[in-house]
Design a protein around this motif. Structure first.
Motif, PDB file in Angstrom:
ATOM      1  N   SER A 700       0.836  -1.213   0.000  1.00  0.00           N
ATOM      2  CA  SER A 700       0.000   0.000   0.000  1.00  0.00           C
ATOM      3  C   SER A 700       0.862   1.250   0.000  1.00  0.00           C
ATOM      4  O   SER A 700       0.590   2.219  -0.727  1.00  0.00           O
ATOM      5  CB  SER A 700      -0.925   0.002   1.218  1.00  0.00           C
ATOM      6  N   ALA A 701       1.913   1.255   0.834  1.00  0.00           N
ATOM      7  CA  ALA A 701       2.805   2.410   0.871  1.00  0.00           C
ATOM      8  C   ALA A 701       3.487   2.615  -0.472  1.00  0.00           C
ATOM      9  O   ALA A 701       3.629   3.757  -0.949  1.00  0.00           O
ATOM     10  CB  ALA A 701       3.836   2.228   1.986  1.00  0.00           C
ATOM     11  N   LEU A 702       3.911   1.517  -1.118  1.00  0.00           N
ATOM     12  CA  LEU A 702       4.542   1.623  -2.440  1.00  0.00           C
ATOM     13  C   LEU A 702       3.582   2.224  -3.455  1.00  0.00           C
ATOM     14  O   LEU A 702       3.960   3.106  -4.245  1.00  0.00           O
ATOM     15  CB  LEU A 702       4.993   0.238  -2.902  1.00  0.00           C
ATOM     16  N   TRP A 703       2.351   1.769  -3.466  1.00  0.00           N
ATOM     17  CA  TRP A 703       1.361   2.280  -4.417  1.00  0.00           C
ATOM     18  C   TRP A 703       1.148   3.780  -4.232  1.00  0.00           C
ATOM     19  O   TRP A 703       1.104   4.547  -5.199  1.00  0.00           O
ATOM     20  CB  TRP A 703       0.058   1.519  -4.238  1.00  0.00           C
ATOM     21  N   ARG A 704       1.040   4.190  -3.001  1.00  0.00           N
ATOM     22  CA  ARG A 704       0.800   5.608  -2.729  1.00  0.00           C
ATOM     23  C   ARG A 704       2.027   6.455  -3.068  1.00  0.00           C
ATOM     24  O   ARG A 704       1.885   7.574  -3.579  1.00  0.00           O
ATOM     25  CB  ARG A 704       0.368   5.782  -1.272  1.00  0.00           C
ATOM     26  N   ARG A 725       7.716 -14.294  -3.003  1.00  0.00           N
ATOM     27  CA  ARG A 725       8.239 -15.320  -2.091  1.00  0.00           C
ATOM     28  C   ARG A 725       7.145 -15.858  -1.180  1.00  0.00           C
ATOM     29  O   ARG A 725       7.104 -17.041  -0.868  1.00  0.00           O
ATOM     30  CB  ARG A 725       9.371 -14.725  -1.248  1.00  0.00           C
ATOM     31  N   PHE A 726       6.221 -14.997  -0.757  1.00  0.00           N
ATOM     32  CA  PHE A 726       5.135 -15.424   0.113  1.00  0.00           C
ATOM     33  C   PHE A 726       3.903 -15.877  -0.668  1.00  0.00           C
ATOM     34  O   PHE A 726       2.924 -16.335  -0.083  1.00  0.00           O
ATOM     35  CB  PHE A 726       4.732 -14.288   1.064  1.00  0.00           C
ATOM     36  N   GLY A 727       3.935 -15.721  -1.997  1.00  0.00           N
ATOM     37  CA  GLY A 727       2.778 -16.106  -2.794  1.00  0.00           C
ATOM     38  C   GLY A 727       1.588 -15.181  -2.610  1.00  0.00           C
ATOM     39  O   GLY A 727       0.447 -15.585  -2.831  1.00  0.00           O
ATOM     40  N   GLU A 728       1.833 -13.913  -2.220  1.00  0.00           N
ATOM     41  CA  GLU A 728       0.759 -12.946  -2.018  1.00  0.00           C
ATOM     42  C   GLU A 728       0.455 -12.266  -3.346  1.00  0.00           C
ATOM     43  O   GLU A 728       1.091 -11.272  -3.725  1.00  0.00           O
ATOM     44  CB  GLU A 728       1.161 -11.924  -0.957  1.00  0.00           C
ATOM     45  N   VAL A 729      -0.531 -12.801  -4.063  1.00  0.00           N
ATOM     46  CA  VAL A 729      -0.774 -12.393  -5.446  1.00  0.00           C
ATOM     47  C   VAL A 729      -1.238 -10.941  -5.529  1.00  0.00           C
ATOM     48  O   VAL A 729      -0.805 -10.193  -6.427  1.00  0.00           O
ATOM     49  CB  VAL A 729      -1.806 -13.333  -6.100  1.00  0.00           C
ATOM     50  N   LEU A 730      -2.115 -10.500  -4.631  1.00  0.00           N
ATOM     51  CA  LEU A 730      -2.601  -9.124  -4.712  1.00  0.00           C
ATOM     52  C   LEU A 730      -1.470  -8.121  -4.501  1.00  0.00           C
ATOM     53  O   LEU A 730      -1.404  -7.085  -5.177  1.00  0.00           O
ATOM     54  CB  LEU A 730      -3.721  -8.891  -3.698  1.00  0.00           C
ATOM     55  N   SER A 731      -0.571  -8.434  -3.576  1.00  0.00           N
ATOM     56  CA  SER A 731       0.580  -7.544  -3.379  1.00  0.00           C
ATOM     57  C   SER A 731       1.499  -7.570  -4.593  1.00  0.00           C
ATOM     58  O   SER A 731       2.105  -6.554  -4.957  1.00  0.00           O
ATOM     59  CB  SER A 731       1.346  -7.941  -2.123  1.00  0.00           C
ATOM     60  N   MET A 732       1.626  -8.735  -5.232  1.00  0.00           N
ATOM     61  CA  MET A 732       2.401  -8.814  -6.471  1.00  0.00           C
ATOM     62  C   MET A 732       1.782  -7.921  -7.543  1.00  0.00           C
ATOM     63  O   MET A 732       2.487  -7.187  -8.251  1.00  0.00           O
ATOM     64  CB  MET A 732       2.458 -10.259  -6.966  1.00  0.00           C
ATOM     65  N   ARG A 733       0.461  -7.974  -7.654  1.00  0.00           N
ATOM     66  CA  ARG A 733      -0.220  -7.151  -8.661  1.00  0.00           C
ATOM     67  C   ARG A 733      -0.055  -5.668  -8.365  1.00  0.00           C
ATOM     68  O   ARG A 733       0.109  -4.843  -9.280  1.00  0.00           O
ATOM     69  CB  ARG A 733      -1.700  -7.536  -8.722  1.00  0.00           C
ATOM     70  N   THR A 734      -0.090  -5.302  -7.083  1.00  0.00           N
ATOM     71  CA  THR A 734       0.129  -3.902  -6.723  1.00  0.00           C
ATOM     72  C   THR A 734       1.527  -3.453  -7.130  1.00  0.00           C
ATOM     73  O   THR A 734       1.701  -2.370  -7.706  1.00  0.00           O
ATOM     74  CB  THR A 734      -0.057  -3.707  -5.208  1.00  0.00           C
ATOM     75  N   ALA A 735       2.529  -4.287  -6.845  1.00  0.00           N
ATOM     76  CA  ALA A 735       3.907  -3.928  -7.196  1.00  0.00           C
ATOM     77  C   ALA A 735       4.090  -3.842  -8.707  1.00  0.00           C
ATOM     78  O   ALA A 735       4.801  -2.957  -9.212  1.00  0.00           O
ATOM     79  CB  ALA A 735       4.873  -4.947  -6.600  1.00  0.00           C
ATOM     80  N   LEU A 736       3.465  -4.731  -9.464  1.00  0.00           N
ATOM     81  CA  LEU A 736       3.564  -4.675 -10.926  1.00  0.00           C
ATOM     82  C   LEU A 736       2.886  -3.435 -11.469  1.00  0.00           C
ATOM     83  O   LEU A 736       3.390  -2.782 -12.407  1.00  0.00           O
ATOM     84  CB  LEU A 736       2.944  -5.940 -11.536  1.00  0.00           C
ATOM     85  N   ALA A 737       1.736  -3.070 -10.904  1.00  0.00           N
ATOM     86  CA  ALA A 737       1.057  -1.845 -11.353  1.00  0.00           C
ATOM     87  C   ALA A 737       1.906  -0.621 -11.059  1.00  0.00           C
ATOM     88  O   ALA A 737       2.008   0.301 -11.893  1.00  0.00           O
ATOM     89  CB  ALA A 737      -0.303  -1.727 -10.666  1.00  0.00           C
ATOM     90  N   ALA A 738       2.532  -0.594  -9.883  1.00  0.00           N
ATOM     91  CA  ALA A 738       3.426   0.521  -9.558  1.00  0.00           C
ATOM     92  C   ALA A 738       4.594   0.566 -10.527  1.00  0.00           C
ATOM     93  O   ALA A 738       5.030   1.644 -10.969  1.00  0.00           O
ATOM     94  CB  ALA A 738       3.918   0.384  -8.117  1.00  0.00           C
ATOM     95  N   LYS A 739       5.090  -0.595 -10.908  1.00  0.00           N
ATOM     96  CA  LYS A 739       6.215  -0.659 -11.828  1.00  0.00           C
ATOM     97  C   LYS A 739       5.819  -0.119 -13.210  1.00  0.00           C
ATOM     98  O   LYS A 739       6.626   0.552 -13.875  1.00  0.00           O
ATOM     99  CB  LYS A 739       6.696  -2.105 -11.933  1.00  0.00           C
ATOM    100  N   VAL A 740       4.605  -0.413 -13.657  1.00  0.00           N
ATOM    101  CA  VAL A 740       4.125   0.118 -14.942  1.00  0.00           C
ATOM    102  C   VAL A 740       4.155   1.635 -14.922  1.00  0.00           C
ATOM    103  O   VAL A 740       4.602   2.290 -15.880  1.00  0.00           O
ATOM    104  CB  VAL A 740       2.710  -0.408 -15.250  1.00  0.00           C
ATOM    105  N   ILE A 741       3.681   2.229 -13.818  1.00  0.00           N
ATOM    106  CA  ILE A 741       3.662   3.694 -13.729  1.00  0.00           C
ATOM    107  C   ILE A 741       5.078   4.253 -13.697  1.00  0.00           C
ATOM    108  O   ILE A 741       5.383   5.272 -14.338  1.00  0.00           O
ATOM    109  CB  ILE A 741       2.851   4.139 -12.504  1.00  0.00           C
ATOM    110  N   CYS A 742       5.974   3.573 -12.967  1.00  0.00           N
ATOM    111  CA  CYS A 742       7.367   4.025 -12.940  1.00  0.00           C
ATOM    112  C   CYS A 742       8.003   3.985 -14.336  1.00  0.00           C
ATOM    113  O   CYS A 742       8.886   4.791 -14.650  1.00  0.00           O
ATOM    114  CB  CYS A 742       8.187   3.163 -11.973  1.00  0.00           C
ATOM    115  N   LEU A 743       7.537   3.039 -15.172  1.00  0.00           N
ATOM    116  CA  LEU A 743       8.104   2.870 -16.519  1.00  0.00           C
ATOM    117  C   LEU A 743       7.266   3.558 -17.608  1.00  0.00           C
ATOM    118  O   LEU A 743       7.479   3.284 -18.793  1.00  0.00           O
ATOM    119  CB  LEU A 743       8.203   1.365 -16.841  1.00  0.00           C
ATOM    120  N   ARG A 744       6.362   4.451 -17.221  1.00  0.00           N
ATOM    121  CA  ARG A 744       5.430   5.017 -18.200  1.00  0.00           C
ATOM    122  C   ARG A 744       6.134   5.796 -19.308  1.00  0.00           C
ATOM    123  O   ARG A 744       5.584   5.964 -20.400  1.00  0.00           O
ATOM    124  CB  ARG A 744       4.409   5.909 -17.494  1.00  0.00           C
TER     125      ARG A 744
END
Length: 851
Positions: A700-704, A725-744
């Protein structure tokens, strides 16, 4: 040298006696020879309906089945001297490998462990198993993300390295490379996608049709049943080797009665593995015969009926088949007793003593071992004939009573557990590890192959100690047993805390604690909390005692039943609703209600709020429930009600209070404050060892931070790697979405991440959500691609969800692009008009999308 020569060894016991086991050995030898012939002529394959790869030795407890199993294994690989009357090991033109699975003290089958051991047994320099290695790596990645493959070596070959080499060879076509570190969810998805899209040149992928089915099922639900099915891929690989290269494997499965429960859930997994490995000879020992040939089991076991298991039918004449393990003959019992008399610390046994032991033993080797122990305890004293020949429980009690006092207390502690280790019982009982070490070398104790708890008392001994007369010196009353059980639970709790980073081994400890609670009808609230932290509720359900309505742990197991057998969300809701309609202990009712609320909140906020408010009414001081009600109201956009709730039920924990304030700041567009709450809470949770909840806050902090244009690719990758590593898919999706914005600013690189996120969504059977709509919308707007924005908007409208703060943000992105608002803006604060918040968010979006 034969068995009777070895009885002069003081450590030798009658449970190792194999006089009169020539018939069993002959049957095994015949079965082995027939099996080798079928492997070589190609009739022991998946394509042949009838399976002739199982023999079963069954009989009462204490008859010596475990030792028979061990001796047969040792004999067939030439590892020990042959017992008298046994033939020579048959000469084969290739090595024979063995695998051992011990079910003593366990209610569960671990298919991944079994199939990996079979893979290790088949390993060889010129043997490759590409279908199995791909399937196993994909399953492991999705079922146990972040855990390294077990370090197995066989015949000089590092199996883990072989699997890694196979992955690198086959997947190099798609530019994938793997080391020996943990496999993650992303690894599994890459494997599944590469095979599904037919991007590999490997003949295995083209010709092994079952591989794709296994991978698809693993993608949807990496269950234990899928792991059992991997055995079929190993067989497929072996059958594609030339006959001269096919391995000869014998698998010994001991104490199968432990997994033959009423619902047969675990036996179903074992049946699946055995059926899918026709090229492996299975030697099963159990108190019960196998009834897999029964036609009525077709809806229960994956492989059953007389046409599948002709050798398991009663009356079958050809090995491999089922054999009742009989008692030792009177002549053999007498021969053993006379040979033992007067040697190796055993006093001379009078004729009357020999006669009484022979009459009372009924040919049970365990009975003979315990009788000799009693005789040795009487060394130097007159030997009363009446002390011998009593029932087995009485004899076990007598042997137990003859132990030194310290060892007696250790044995009493050990009797409360199905398995144990020296340090565990020593710490709980306050005795020394040295005393525990000496106890574990006694006849009463058996050693097995278990990574944490290698020792166990025979069931007859455990029962005898449990029914020890209170008149015996030092005997425990029920209260004493419960006090020791509480100390054992404390020791197990400390062991669990020390294994926070290893969910598999930690679950072994929690299973032991649950068994202890079941045996002593105790409650351990720390155990319930720890179980909720273990990934994979379905796997946890299999390791708990049977559900029941009369005990705390039975009711706790009842909660986890909602996650068994592939139940989906609606089925879980229905089950938990019915479960809560039953009479329940207050603690269990609270935990089940919380679980129901969490399942509801995945789509039914009103029902979630109803359940949470009922919990709050019952326990107004619960900080957890206060916080969960607040989170739910905020997610629903009920801001006025949230204010009233916090006035009445203020959050006293500084981190939860700050997190809610930060969430409200986010909804108003104040991103500096929005970042602070989850960042601080994540740090505190990490320090407390609550890594999974900490990860949710970190994502959440990363997304914000990303929306504030203050995150980096390195930060995105760090959260992504941890979530993977923990298999937390929603957190993985949040990090990937943040990465897309960083690479816009880099369209091609951003599109690669978009595709990876979509692969993750597809692989887990999920739907596109707010993370993807926002990140892809920002990318399209930044790249000035109106057609892409239009396509996104249309798909968003077609799939739009109920209002939430995150979906309000999606709407604002499209409003910025010129589309009419889909949602009406909510008044977050009484002092601030929604239009002011809209304008603040417009400025945030503008900074992201305007070059």
């Amino acid at each position: 040298m034969n068995d009777f020569d070895r009885i002069f060894d003081p450590q030798y016991t009658a449970t190792e006696l194999f006089t009169n086991r020539v018939d069993e050995h002959t049957a095994f030898t015949t079965a082995l020879q027939h099996h080798v012939n079928r492997v070589l002529d190609g009739s022991a394959t998946l394509g042949v309906t009838a399976r002739r790869n199982v023999m079963n030795f069954y009989g009462v407890g204490g008859i010596g089945k475990t030792e028979l199993s061990r001796r047969l294994e040792s004999w067939c690989v030439g590892g020990s001297a042959d017992p008298a009357g046994w033939s020579e090991v048959p000469r084969l033109d290739r090595p024979l490998s063995t695998v051992r699975t011990d079910f003593h003290g366990s209610r569960t089958v671990n298919p991944a462990d079994i199939v990996l051991r079979l893979r290790a047994a088949a390993a060889g320099g010129r043997r490759r198993f590409p279908a199995f290695d791909l399937g196993f790596a994909a399953w492991w990645s999705l079922a146990r993300p972040g855990m390294p493959l077990p370090d197995l070596s066989a015949g000089g070959f590092d199996v883990r390295e072989q699997i890694t080499d196979t992955l690198n060879d086959i997947l190099s076509d798609v530019g994938a490379g793997f080391g020996v570190g943990p496999l993650t969810a992303r690894t599994g998805i890459r494997i599944v996608e590469a095979v599904r899209e037919n991007r590999l040149r490997s003949r295995t992928v083209r010709e092994c049709t079952p591989l794709l089915h296994v991978l698809n099922q693993a993608r949807q639900d990496p269950s234990e049943y899928v792991a059992a099915t991997l055995a079929g891929l190993l067989s497929w690989d072996i059958e594609n080797l030339s006959p001269s290269r096919r391995p000869i494997t014998v698998a010994f499965a001991d104490a199968a009665e432990y997994i033959q429960g009423e619902d047969r859930t675990q036996e179903r997994l074992f049946n699946r593995i055995v059926h899918l490995t026709p090229g492996t000879l299975w030697v099963v020992t159990s108190r019960n015969r196998l009834d897999w040939e029964a036609p009525h089991l077709q809806q229960i076991l994956p492989a059953s009926g007389p046409h599948v298991w002709p050798g398991l039918r009663l009356g079958a004449q050809h090995d491999p088949r089922q054999h009742l393990v009989g008692n030792l003959s009177d002549a053999d019992v007498e021969q053993y007793l006379r040979a033992a008399s007067g040697v190796a610390g055993t006093p001379e046994l009078p004729e009357g003593v020999i006669n009484n032991i022979r009459a009372g033993s009924h040919g049970l080797p365990l009975y003979l071992s315990l009788s000799i122990s009693v005789a040795r305890s009487l060394r130097g004293n007159a030997m009363d004939e009446s002390a011998f020949g009593g029932p087995l429980p009485e004899l076990a009690t007598r042997v137990f009573a003859n132990l030194p006092r310290d060892e007696r207390d250790l044995a009493r502690a050990a009797s409360l557990l199905p398995r144990f280790d020296e340090e565990l019982i020593a710490r709980a009982s306050g005795e020394t590890v040295g005393d525990a070490h000496r106890l574990c070398r006694r006849t009463l104790v058996t050693r097995d192959d278990h990574p944490l708890f290698p020792y166990r008392l025979h069931d007859a001994v455990r029962s005898a100690i449990a029914h020890e007369p209170i008149s015996n010196p030092g005997a425990w009353a029920p209260g004493d047993r419960r006090e020791m059980a509480a100390k054992l639970l404390t020791a197990l709790r400390d062991r669990s805390d020390a294994l926070l980073g290893n969910s598999e081994r930690r679950l072994d400890v929690l299973e032991m604690a649950a068994s202890l609670c079941a045996g002593q009808d105790m409650a351990a609230h720390w155990l319930a909390d720890a179980l909720s932290d273990i990934p994979g509720f379905a796997k946890t359900a299999d390791r708990l005692p049977n559900p029941g309505s009369t005990t705390w742990v039975g009711q706790l197991s009842g909660i986890y039943e909602a996650w068994r057998r592939g139940r989906g969300r609606r089925d879980r809701i229905s089950y938990l609703e019915d479960f809560l309609a039953q009479p329940l202990l207050p603690d269990i009712r609270r935990r089940a209600s919380l679980r129901l609320a969490y399942v509801y909140r995945d789509g039914d906020f009103d029902d979630a709020l109803r359940v949470l408010r009922a919990l709050l009414a019952a326990d107004p001081d619960s900080e957890l429930v206060r916080y969960q009600v607040a989170r739910t109201l905020r997610t629903m956009g009920e801001y006025e009600e949230l204010g009233r709730h916090l006035d009445r039920y203020p959050l006293r924990d500084s981190t939860t209070s700050q997190r809610i304030r930060s969430d409200l700041a986010f909804d108003r567009g104040f991103l500096d404050e929005a970042i602070l709450g989850p960042t601080v809470r994540a740090g505190i949770l990490r320090a407390q060892g609550e890594h999974r909840v900490a990860l949710e806050n970190e994502s959440s902090a990363l997304w914000r931070r990303t929306l504030h244009d203050r995150s980096t690719l390195q930060e995105c990758e760090a959260v992504l790697a941890d979530a993977d590593r923990f298999g937390e898919v929603l957190s993985m999706r949040t990090a990937l979405a943040a990465k897309v914005i960083c690479l816009r600013r880099e369209r091609a690189a951003a599109r690669v991440v978009v595709d990876e996120a979509q692969s993750l969504i597809d692989a887990k059977g999920q739907r596109t959500g707010w993370r993807e709509w926002v990140s892809r919308g920002v990318l399209a707007l930044y790249q000035e691609e109106p057609d892409a924005v239009e396509e996104l908007h249309e798909s968003w409208l077609a799939a739009s969800r109920r209002w939430s703060p995150n979906y309000q943000l999606v709407d604002r992105v499209f409003v910025f692009a010129g589309y009419p608002a889909h949602y009406e803006s909510r008044r977050v604060s009484p002092s601030e008009a929604p239009a002011v918040i809209d304008e603040r968010w417009r400025s945030i979006i503008e900074k992201l999308v305007c070059p």
